[in-house]
Scaffold this motif. Structure first.
Motif, short mmCIF file in Angstrom:
data_model
loop_
_atom_site.label_atom_id
_atom_site.label_comp_id
_atom_site.label_asym_id
_atom_site.label_seq_id
_atom_site.Cartn_x
_atom_site.Cartn_y
_atom_site.Cartn_z
N HIS A 37 4.65 -15.47 -0.10
CA HIS A 37 3.30 -14.74 -0.72
C HIS A 37 2.87 -15.43 -1.94
O HIS A 37 3.73 -16.17 -2.56
CB HIS A 37 3.31 -13.27 -0.92
CG HIS A 37 3.51 -12.35 -0.05
ND1 HIS A 37 4.62 -12.21 0.91
CD2 HIS A 37 2.82 -11.76 0.72
CE1 HIS A 37 4.44 -11.45 1.75
NE2 HIS A 37 3.18 -11.11 1.76
N CYS A 38 1.71 -15.52 -2.13
CA CYS A 38 1.02 -16.31 -3.32
C CYS A 38 1.47 -15.63 -4.69
O CYS A 38 1.44 -14.30 -4.67
CB CYS A 38 -0.39 -16.30 -3.23
SG CYS A 38 -1.08 -16.80 -4.87
N PRO A 39 2.09 -16.15 -5.63
CA PRO A 39 2.77 -15.66 -6.64
C PRO A 39 1.56 -15.17 -7.72
O PRO A 39 2.05 -14.28 -8.40
CB PRO A 39 3.54 -16.76 -7.47
CG PRO A 39 2.88 -17.90 -6.92
CD PRO A 39 2.39 -17.74 -5.53
N VAL A 40 0.22 -15.63 -7.58
CA VAL A 40 -0.81 -15.00 -8.28
C VAL A 40 -1.33 -13.84 -7.79
O VAL A 40 -1.38 -12.96 -8.42
CB VAL A 40 -2.09 -16.29 -8.57
CG1 VAL A 40 -3.05 -15.77 -9.51
CG2 VAL A 40 -1.15 -17.63 -9.02
N CYS A 41 -1.98 -13.97 -6.55
CA CYS A 41 -2.64 -12.83 -6.20
C CYS A 41 -1.74 -11.87 -5.16
O CYS A 41 -2.33 -10.92 -4.36
CB CYS A 41 -3.91 -13.27 -5.42
SG CYS A 41 -3.73 -14.12 -4.05
#
Ligand SMILES: [Zn+2]
Length: 339
Positions: free
Chosen positions: A20-24
């Motif tokens: 998963h994207c660490p930002v969103c």
């Protein structure tokens, strides 16, 4: 799952360790092939394919970032068509199984059917040594992580007079080699600069205190410790001291051992001949042969200075054999075949 093998094509596909994207926190999406390379493993040639993944949300601050598999990077070495697994197996055969390059070549080409030349094997052995060296600092840090202070043993070895001297420094509580350095001259300055300064930096970096140093009584070494590691307790190695102190005893024991051995070596063949001349049906024949074998192996006992005295060991063992044979004589009226 970060890798999978396509059974049919033999390809190995890698995807990033994170999903998963660490930002969103959106699920990452496969984007393009980052690397594909044909690698030789010990089980054959396989194509390794590493996929790059990205965040699918166009507006995400992390959208420009590509994610890759770290494992895919670790299976190969740059500019080499051989896998790291094969490099390690070759190193193991050379340095743990003590095989020659020729034996490794035969093992690879005939047993594993790997397409490789002898020159390539030599290159891979060099790669293996580079990998080992690169892993040593991490190993040292890991082992020292459990300590709060250092006790080191410094040992200087000079194979021949006039040659370079090899200094080996070990941490004595966790038994790890911290440093091995070849010095052209064993002067106080050289020891300070090339042995003790790097050790001081390492201790400082890891926040470790100094508890003590053990070494032989070499004068330049004593001075170098006093200068580099001020007020750190320094003790002469007890094994060296005791060996010096016990030299006379050890020499006396050695000559006793020599005398005992030569007396028995002269008499033993005569004794064995007499036993072998006994009729095969004699029930004592095999027992007496065993005794002569036991005497012969007793004479092979050695000794290690300062405490393991070989002469005393041989004497004790011969006495044990004597009382054993006397007990046998008492039980059965064996004829006497004493030396
Ligand atoms: Zn994102």
């Amino acid at each position: 799952m970060i890798s999978h093998t396509n059974e049919k094509s033999g390809n190995i596909y890698y995807r990033p360790e994170q999903s998963h994207c660490p930002v969103c926190q959106s699920k990452l999406k496969r984007d393009h092939i980052l690397r594909h390379k044909d690698l030789t493993f010990s089980t054959g040639v396989k194509r390794v394919i590493s996929w790059a993944y990205v965040c699918p949300q166009a507006g995400c601050a992390g959208a420009a970032q590509t994610y890759r598999s770290h494992k895919a990077e670790s299976v190969h070495l740059k500019h080499r068509r051989f896998s790291r697994e094969l490099v390690v197996r070759i190193g193991y055969q050379c340095f743990w199984q003590h095989q020659t390059r020729d034996e490794v070549f035969i093992w690879l080409t005939q047993d594993l059917h790997v397409n490789i030349s002898e020159r390539e094997i030599s290159n891979l052995v060099a790669d293996f040594l580079a990998l080992l060296k690169a892993a040593q600092p991490a190993k040292i840090r890991h082992k020292l992580g459990a300590l709060t202070d250092l006790v080191i043993g410094v040992d200087g070895m000079q194979p021949e007079k006039g040659n370079d001297c090899l200094y080996i420094v070990r941490e004595l509580q966790c038994q790890v080699t911290l440093l091995a350095v070849n010095l052209e001259e064993s002067s106080q300055e050289a020891l300070c600069a090339q042995v003790f300064e790097p050790l001081k930096s390492l201790a400082q970096e890891l926040g470790l205190n100094w508890r003590g140093v053990v070494s032989d009584a070499q004068e330049t070494l004593r001075l170098a410790v006093a200068l580099s590691l001020k007020s750190v307790p320094h003790q002469a190695c007890q094994s060296h001291c005791l060996r010096d102190a016990g030299k006379l005893t050890f020499e006396a024991d050695r000559s006793t051992k020599k005398e005992l051995k030569s007396t028995f070596r002269l008499a033993l063949p005569r004794l064995r001949k007499r036993i072998q001349a006994l009729p095969l049906a004699d029930p004592f024949r095999s027992i007496l042969l065993d005794y002569s074998g036991a005497i012969r192996s007793t004479l092979l006992e050695g000794g290690v200075a300062p405490f393991e005295l070989g002469g005393i060991q041989v004497f004790d063992a011969l006495e044990d054999l004597e009382s054993s044979i006397l007990r046998c004589q008492k039980k059965a009226t064996t004829s006497c075949y004493a030396v």
